[in-house]
Design a protein around this motif. Structure first.
Motif, PDB file in Angstrom:
ATOM      1  N   ASP A 219      74.910  22.874  47.632  1.00  0.00           N
ATOM      2  CA  ASP A 219      75.909  23.723  46.978  1.00  0.00           C
ATOM      3  C   ASP A 219      77.264  23.032  46.951  1.00  0.00           C
TER       4      ASP A 219
ATOM      5  N   THR B 187      81.138  30.226  49.947  1.00  0.00           N
ATOM      6  CA  THR B 187      81.155  31.528  50.607  1.00  0.00           C
ATOM      7  C   THR B 187      82.585  31.957  50.924  1.00  0.00           C
TER       8      THR B 187
ATOM      9  N   PRO C   6      80.946  27.300  62.938  1.00  0.00           N
ATOM     10  CA  PRO C   6      79.584  27.103  62.416  1.00  0.00           C
ATOM     11  C   PRO C   6      79.449  25.717  61.794  1.00  0.00           C
ATOM     12  N   ASP C   7      78.274  25.144  61.912  1.00  0.00           N
ATOM     13  CA  ASP C   7      78.022  23.806  61.374  1.00  0.00           C
ATOM     14  C   ASP C   7      77.780  23.912  59.868  1.00  0.00           C
ATOM     15  N   LEU C   8      78.865  24.043  59.113  1.00  0.00           N
ATOM     16  CA  LEU C   8      78.791  24.261  57.675  1.00  0.00           C
ATOM     17  C   LEU C   8      79.595  23.206  56.919  1.00  0.00           C
ATOM     18  N   PRO C   9      79.168  22.874  55.691  1.00  0.00           N
ATOM     19  CA  PRO C   9      79.933  21.928  54.874  1.00  0.00           C
ATOM     20  C   PRO C   9      81.277  22.512  54.446  1.00  0.00           C
TER      21      PRO C   9
ATOM     22  N   ARG D 214      82.848  18.697  56.945  1.00  0.00           N
ATOM     23  CA  ARG D 214      82.204  19.855  57.565  1.00  0.00           C
ATOM     24  C   ARG D 214      82.979  20.171  58.843  1.00  0.00           C
TER      25      ARG D 214
ATOM     26  N   VAL E  19      84.143  26.603  51.891  1.00  0.00           N
ATOM     27  CA  VAL E  19      83.039  26.550  52.851  1.00  0.00           C
ATOM     28  C   VAL E  19      81.752  26.912  52.111  1.00  0.00           C
ATOM     29  N   PHE E  20      80.664  26.179  52.396  1.00  0.00           N
ATOM     30  CA  PHE E  20      79.405  26.336  51.673  1.00  0.00           C
ATOM     31  C   PHE E  20      78.241  26.513  52.648  1.00  0.00           C
ATOM     32  N   ARG E  21      77.151  27.101  52.146  1.00  0.00           N
ATOM     33  CA  ARG E  21      75.970  27.314  52.981  1.00  0.00           C
ATOM     34  C   ARG E  21      75.224  26.011  53.256  1.00  0.00           C
ATOM     35  N   ASN E  22      75.275  25.074  52.303  1.00  0.00           N
ATOM     36  CA  ASN E  22      74.517  23.835  52.463  1.00  0.00           C
ATOM     37  C   ASN E  22      75.172  22.709  51.675  1.00  0.00           C
ATOM     38  N   GLU E  23      74.695  21.489  51.926  1.00  0.00           N
ATOM     39  CA  GLU E  23      75.259  20.302  51.294  1.00  0.00           C
ATOM     40  C   GLU E  23      75.043  20.313  49.784  1.00  0.00           C
TER      41      GLU E  23
END
Length: 275
Positions: free
Chosen positions: A245, A225, A152-155, A264, A239-243
């Protein structure tokens, strides 16, 4: 294909999804943390052994020079050794105009890594993730890629450690005693639940090697997460939902004096340019 004088190889780091020391399936996922190497003919200096392995792989004489331009933190569980060997082999293949690529090239790299004392298993999982991008699942005992997939494209936030852990110093016998425990990780891999596999793998490795509990808990308490050490570690990844966070958590860790790298997951493969 005409010969070239010098090439620049662009690779990256990777994080462990499943550690193969126990005999379990190996798995690694690529992250956007650059490793860049210039490759040419010339004096290899301290990397003479690596030059010999490249000459052996392509059955040629002469020596090769390797200059690392962007370096991954070493002995952290971020696959710096695999990036080094893979970049060198690909660079030399391009210098020579060779056609070698894909799994054949990766197997040569795995064999060279063992002979150079850089890996216990050959680390085909790490090599494959860096080469193809995304995540790779491999059987390192038979040097076989089982499958590759996208992440997944996640930070991803990486916390470096002042400790160093060399792959060849890992307590492999202890991992093998815990072989049954890794079945849960393998089941998650087959279901393509890679982040969950990564967390359980990091926990199992921490029972043998120890872990940076403060970094892991700080991430989980601040919007990560998933958080765990990368295989044997000692680096910790979150691993995070967005930049946003990720940035807030990074600031908290930096206020504690921790060294962090913002990244990422990366689904593109290795690439080479002539210089």
């Amino acid at each position: 294909m005409p010969l070239v004088e010098s090439v620049r190889v662009h690779a990256d780091a990777a994080v462990t999804v499943s550690c193969a020391f126990s005999g379990a399936l190996g798995s690694a996922a690529k992250i956007d943390l650059p490793f860049t190497m210039d490759v040419s003919r010339g004096d290899p200096g301290e990397l003479r052994g690596l030059s010999r392995e490249c000459s052996r792989a392509f059955s040629v004489g002469g020596e090769f020079h390797f200059e690392v331009v962007d370096r991954i933190p070493e002995a952290q569980g971020l696959k710096s050794s695999s990036a080094l060997v893979l970049s060198a082999m690909i660079g030399v293949s391009r210098l020579l105009g060779a056609e070698l690529e894909g799994e054949e090239l990766l197997r040569l790299c795995a064999e060279a890594s063992v002979r150079l004392g850089l890996s216990v298993t050959g680390a085909l999982d790490d090599l494959s993730a860096i080469y193809y991008g995304g995540v790779s699942v491999t059987d390192n005992a038979s040097n076989r890629i089982i499958f590759t997939d996208r992440m997944p494209d996640l930070p991803v936030l990486v916390v470096e450690s002042s400790d160093r852990r060399i792959s060849y110093s890992a307590r492999v016998d202890e991992y093998r005693k815990m072989r049954r425990a890794w079945r849960a990780v393998e089941n998650l891999l087959m279901r393509r639940e890679f982040l969950e596999a990564m967390v359980i793998d990091g926990y199992l490795c921490s029972l043998i090697e120890g872990s940076d509990g403060d970094a892991i808990s700080t991430m989980l308490l601040n919007s990560a997460t998933h958080a765990c050490q990368s295989g044997k570690g000692p680096a910790v990844v979150g691993v995070f939902r967005n930049e946003g966070d990720m940035e807030r958590c990074a600031s908290i860790l930096e206020s504690k004096g921790r060294r962090v790298k913002r990244s990422r997951f990366k689904n593109s493969g290795i690439w080479v340019e002539h210089i």
